[in-house]
Design a protein around this motif. Structure first.
Motif, PDB file in Angstrom:
ATOM      1  N   THR A  69     -49.064 -38.854 -19.249  1.00 58.17           N
ATOM      2  CA  THR A  69     -50.093 -39.892 -19.154  1.00 58.17           C
ATOM      3  C   THR A  69     -51.445 -39.173 -19.128  1.00 58.17           C
ATOM      4  N   HIS A  70     -52.501 -39.932 -19.317  1.00 60.77           N
ATOM      5  CA  HIS A  70     -53.834 -39.298 -19.344  1.00 60.77           C
ATOM      6  C   HIS A  70     -54.097 -38.535 -18.056  1.00 60.77           C
ATOM      7  N   SER A  71     -53.751 -39.149 -16.924  1.00 59.34           N
ATOM      8  CA  SER A  71     -54.037 -38.482 -15.648  1.00 59.34           C
ATOM      9  C   SER A  71     -53.184 -37.236 -15.480  1.00 59.34           C
ATOM     10  N   ILE A  72     -51.910 -37.364 -15.817  1.00 60.31           N
ATOM     11  CA  ILE A  72     -51.034 -36.190 -15.659  1.00 60.31           C
ATOM     12  C   ILE A  72     -51.523 -35.051 -16.555  1.00 60.31           C
ATOM     13  N   GLN A  73     -51.803 -35.381 -17.801  1.00 63.10           N
ATOM     14  CA  GLN A  73     -52.226 -34.340 -18.741  1.00 63.10           C
ATOM     15  C   GLN A  73     -53.532 -33.685 -18.283  1.00 63.10           C
ATOM     16  N   THR A  74     -54.500 -34.524 -17.901  1.00 61.37           N
ATOM     17  CA  THR A  74     -55.806 -33.992 -17.481  1.00 61.37           C
ATOM     18  C   THR A  74     -55.642 -33.127 -16.228  1.00 61.37           C
ATOM     19  N   ALA A  75     -54.868 -33.634 -15.283  1.00 57.85           N
ATOM     20  CA  ALA A  75     -54.688 -32.900 -14.022  1.00 57.85           C
ATOM     21  C   ALA A  75     -53.957 -31.574 -14.251  1.00 57.85           C
ATOM     22  N   LYS A  76     -52.936 -31.606 -15.097  1.00 52.70           N
ATOM     23  CA  LYS A  76     -52.174 -30.372 -15.351  1.00 52.70           C
ATOM     24  C   LYS A  76     -53.081 -29.312 -15.993  1.00 52.70           C
ATOM     25  N   VAL A  77     -53.924 -29.753 -16.937  1.00 49.67           N
ATOM     26  CA  VAL A  77     -54.839 -28.783 -17.568  1.00 49.67           C
ATOM     27  C   VAL A  77     -55.757 -28.196 -16.496  1.00 49.67           C
ATOM     28  N   MET A  78     -56.264 -29.047 -15.610  1.00 49.19           N
ATOM     29  CA  MET A  78     -57.168 -28.546 -14.558  1.00 49.19           C
ATOM     30  C   MET A  78     -56.479 -27.498 -13.683  1.00 49.19           C
ATOM     31  N   ILE A  79     -55.257 -27.814 -13.275  1.00 53.50           N
ATOM     32  CA  ILE A  79     -54.530 -26.885 -12.383  1.00 53.50           C
ATOM     33  C   ILE A  79     -54.317 -25.535 -13.074  1.00 53.50           C
ATOM     34  N   GLU A  80     -53.867 -25.599 -14.328  1.00 54.32           N
ATOM     35  CA  GLU A  80     -53.572 -24.344 -15.037  1.00 54.32           C
ATOM     36  C   GLU A  80     -54.855 -23.592 -15.395  1.00 54.32           C
ATOM     37  N   PHE A  81     -55.889 -24.350 -15.752  1.00 54.34           N
ATOM     38  CA  PHE A  81     -57.135 -23.685 -16.160  1.00 54.34           C
ATOM     39  C   PHE A  81     -57.834 -23.034 -14.961  1.00 54.34           C
ATOM     40  N   GLU A  82     -57.676 -23.635 -13.803  1.00 51.52           N
ATOM     41  CA  GLU A  82     -58.302 -23.036 -12.608  1.00 51.52           C
ATOM     42  C   GLU A  82     -57.751 -21.622 -12.352  1.00 51.52           C
ATOM     43  N   LYS A  83     -56.459 -21.450 -12.658  1.00 54.63           N
ATOM     44  CA  LYS A  83     -55.860 -20.116 -12.460  1.00 54.63           C
ATOM     45  C   LYS A  83     -56.545 -19.087 -13.362  1.00 54.63           C
ATOM     46  N   ILE A  84     -56.864 -19.521 -14.584  1.00 55.12           N
ATOM     47  CA  ILE A  84     -57.555 -18.613 -15.526  1.00 55.12           C
ATOM     48  C   ILE A  84     -58.966 -18.315 -15.015  1.00 55.12           C
ATOM     49  N   LEU A  85     -59.619 -19.338 -14.492  1.00 54.54           N
ATOM     50  CA  LEU A  85     -60.985 -19.137 -13.977  1.00 54.54           C
ATOM     51  C   LEU A  85     -60.967 -18.122 -12.838  1.00 54.54           C
ATOM     52  N   LEU A  86     -60.003 -18.277 -11.946  1.00 56.71           N
ATOM     53  CA  LEU A  86     -59.896 -17.358 -10.806  1.00 56.71           C
ATOM     54  C   LEU A  86     -59.657 -15.922 -11.274  1.00 56.71           C
ATOM     55  N   GLU A  87     -58.824 -15.796 -12.291  1.00 48.71           N
ATOM     56  CA  GLU A  87     -58.477 -14.459 -12.777  1.00 48.71           C
ATOM     57  C   GLU A  87     -59.622 -13.833 -13.587  1.00 48.71           C
ATOM     58  N   GLN A  88     -60.306 -14.661 -14.381  1.00 49.28           N
ATOM     59  CA  GLN A  88     -61.280 -14.117 -15.346  1.00 49.28           C
ATOM     60  C   GLN A  88     -62.732 -14.223 -14.887  1.00 49.28           C
ATOM     61  N   ASN A  89     -63.052 -15.156 -14.039  1.00 48.85           N
ATOM     62  CA  ASN A  89     -64.426 -15.403 -13.577  1.00 48.85           C
ATOM     63  C   ASN A  89     -65.441 -15.328 -14.735  1.00 48.85           C
ATOM     64  N   PRO A  90     -65.298 -16.222 -15.724  1.00 47.63           N
ATOM     65  CA  PRO A  90     -66.138 -16.125 -16.933  1.00 47.63           C
ATOM     66  C   PRO A  90     -67.600 -16.508 -16.671  1.00 47.63           C
ATOM     67  N   HIS A  91     -68.473 -16.056 -17.573  1.00 53.03           N
ATOM     68  CA  HIS A  91     -69.888 -16.447 -17.473  1.00 53.03           C
ATOM     69  C   HIS A  91     -70.124 -17.809 -18.103  1.00 53.03           C
ATOM     70  N   LEU A  92     -69.299 -18.124 -19.092  1.00 45.69           N
ATOM     71  CA  LEU A  92     -69.501 -19.405 -19.780  1.00 45.69           C
ATOM     72  C   LEU A  92     -68.158 -19.978 -20.236  1.00 45.69           C
ATOM     73  N   VAL A  93     -68.025 -21.295 -20.100  1.00 49.04           N
ATOM     74  CA  VAL A  93     -66.852 -21.988 -20.648  1.00 49.04           C
ATOM     75  C   VAL A  93     -67.351 -22.925 -21.743  1.00 49.04           C
ATOM     76  N   MET A  94     -66.757 -22.780 -22.913  1.00 44.03           N
ATOM     77  CA  MET A  94     -67.192 -23.605 -24.039  1.00 44.03           C
ATOM     78  C   MET A  94     -66.082 -24.586 -24.396  1.00 44.03           C
ATOM     79  N   VAL A  95     -66.398 -25.867 -24.383  1.00 41.69           N
ATOM     80  CA  VAL A  95     -65.409 -26.880 -24.756  1.00 41.69           C
ATOM     81  C   VAL A  95     -65.901 -27.622 -25.996  1.00 41.69           C
ATOM     82  N   VAL A  96     -64.967 -28.143 -26.780  1.00 44.66           N
ATOM     83  CA  VAL A  96     -65.339 -28.816 -28.031  1.00 44.66           C
ATOM     84  C   VAL A  96     -64.755 -30.232 -28.068  1.00 44.66           C
TER      85      VAL A  96
END
Ligand code: UD1
Length: 374
Positions: A69-96
């Motif tokens: 569902t929209h909520s499940i999909q959006t939430a799952k992306v957030m959870i998984e993407f946060e792990k990448i943010l923690l690991e990489q600490n990027p200067h910029l995130v670009m979304v399209v």
């Protein structure tokens, strides 16, 4: 040390937008671009084939989120993407664009920034400011919210800036850079001509129409879908209709028990095959956003099977006509095209193949001035 820039892709219409930016960032010695695929689209013919056709590098991280569902999909992306943010600490995130992955990653990035009391990651949104003002479309929600979270709003058409200003966005954040998807189109046109798709489908140039429909408002309601099919059946008496079918639409068809023999239904196509099909089509009928823009650049008449468009420049300048599900209008416009009186258009400013260059320069100049790396 380099500036770390994460570029997010998730669904089919993201790949051709992200590819030119990723390639351009690679040219900067001081930038380390990382490609993240959320896995919103996972079938080979909605994802892998685009990486191959666009010669896009394998993603550095694949989040494997999948459907839901929209909520499940959006939430799952957030959870998984946060792990990448923690690991990489990027200067910029670009979304399209405007898919669920776009919003999910922008939201996760601002939350990560707050939690860590940092100035970065900054958020850049490519294709900002487009509005259909139709809150029934999940993409409209994604667009609005992503824009409200972004630090760089890269727009494709002049009206987008007005939309953003109306919503209180600071003009200093808005950059009219043109259309990055058109960078990919112009770069791939020659290669697309080598595709054998017309031969495979036994088609003659300008002797067929292309159809794409996948929006929930068109395919999730039996009555709406039936209306559309009735109109298309009439059109098919004058010209063959080729219909590369999206999995969402394919799933709905058997439930409706409707005759679709008048359409030539084929599986979803890769990027190069689809571009070749568009180039040589007599006209296109679609509810996609990107295809309205591609047909404008290719000077192929486009009938949009929706009651609105978030890309009005394709109507005011391009080859697009909004026909909705209005049977009379669909037939009338089809007849005009078949009589050689199809809409001709002009190409909007900066849809010139150099949009990624403009975007990367703006980002790099900003990072260089505002963030020090070792
Ligand atoms: C998504 C985007 C839409 C975009 C479209 C392009 C959102 C809200 N919507 O819609 O803006 O125009 O992509 O294709 O982000 N499925 C598969 N294989 C896949 C992916 C999906 O079979 O690889 C099926 C699943 O049954 C899924 C359905 O398609 O439930 C819909 O997929 P989803 O990603 O939720 O939305 P799209 O309709 O593809």
């Amino acid at each position: 040390m380099k500036y770390k820039v994460i570029i997010v892709v998730g669904a089919r219409p993201n790949f051709m937008k992200a590819a030119p930016v990723f390639v351009e960032f690679k040219k900067y010695e001081k930038i380390d671009p990382l490609l993240i695929h959320t896995g919103q689209h996972y079938d080979n013919n909605l994802s892998k084939v685009f990486f191959d056709d666009l010669k896009l590098a394998e993603p550095h991280f694949y989040l494997g989120v999948g459907s839901g569902t929209h909520s499940i999909q959006t939430a799952k992306v957030m959870i998984e993407f946060e792990k990448i943010l923690l690991e990489q600490n990027p200067h910029l995130v670009m979304v399209v664009g405007d898919v669920n992955s776009t919003l999910a990653c922008a939201l996760a990035a601002v939350k990560y920034r707050c939690a860590n009391q940092q100035y970065y990651p900054l958020i850049a949104h490519i294709e900002a400011g487009l509005r259909s003002y139709d809150w029934q479309m999940p993409e409209e929600i994604n667009r609005r919210l992503t824009d409200s979270l972004s630090d760089f709003l890269f727009t494709t058409e002049p009206g987008a800036e007005d939309n953003l200003i109306k919503e209180g966005i600071d003009t200093e954040k808005i950059f009219y850079v043109g259309n990055v998807m058109i960078d990919s189109l112009l770069k791939s046109k020659k290669k697309a001509e080598e595709s054998e798709i017309l031969t495979q489908l036994k088609l003659k140039k300008k002797n067929y129409a292309v159809l794409t429909i996948h929006r929930p408002t068109n395919v999730d309601d039996r009555e709406d879908f039936k209306k559309l099919l009735n109109a298309l059946k009439k059109v098919s008496k004058s010209i063959q209709i080729i219909f590369p079918i999206h999995p969402r639409t394919k799933k709905m068809l058997p439930k409706y028990h409707m005759n679709t023999d008048f359409l030539k239904i084929i599986p979803p196509l890769g990027y190069l095959d689809f571009i070749k099909l568009l180039i040589h089509a007599k006209f296109v009928m679609t509810d996609s956003g990107g295809i309205q823009e591609e047909t404008t650049v290719l000077n192929v008449p486009c009938l949009t099977l929706r009651k609105n468009t978030e890309r009005p420049v394709t109507v005011t300048m391009g080859t697009n006509i909004i026909v909705g599900k209005d049977q009379m209008k669909i037939i009338e416009e089809t007849d005009k095209i078949l009589q050689g009186k199809g809409k001709k258009g002009q190409i909007p400013k900066f849809w010139d193949g150099r949009t990624a260059q403009r975007i990367c320069k703006i980002v790099y100049d900003f990072l260089k001035t505002n963030i020090t790396v070792g």
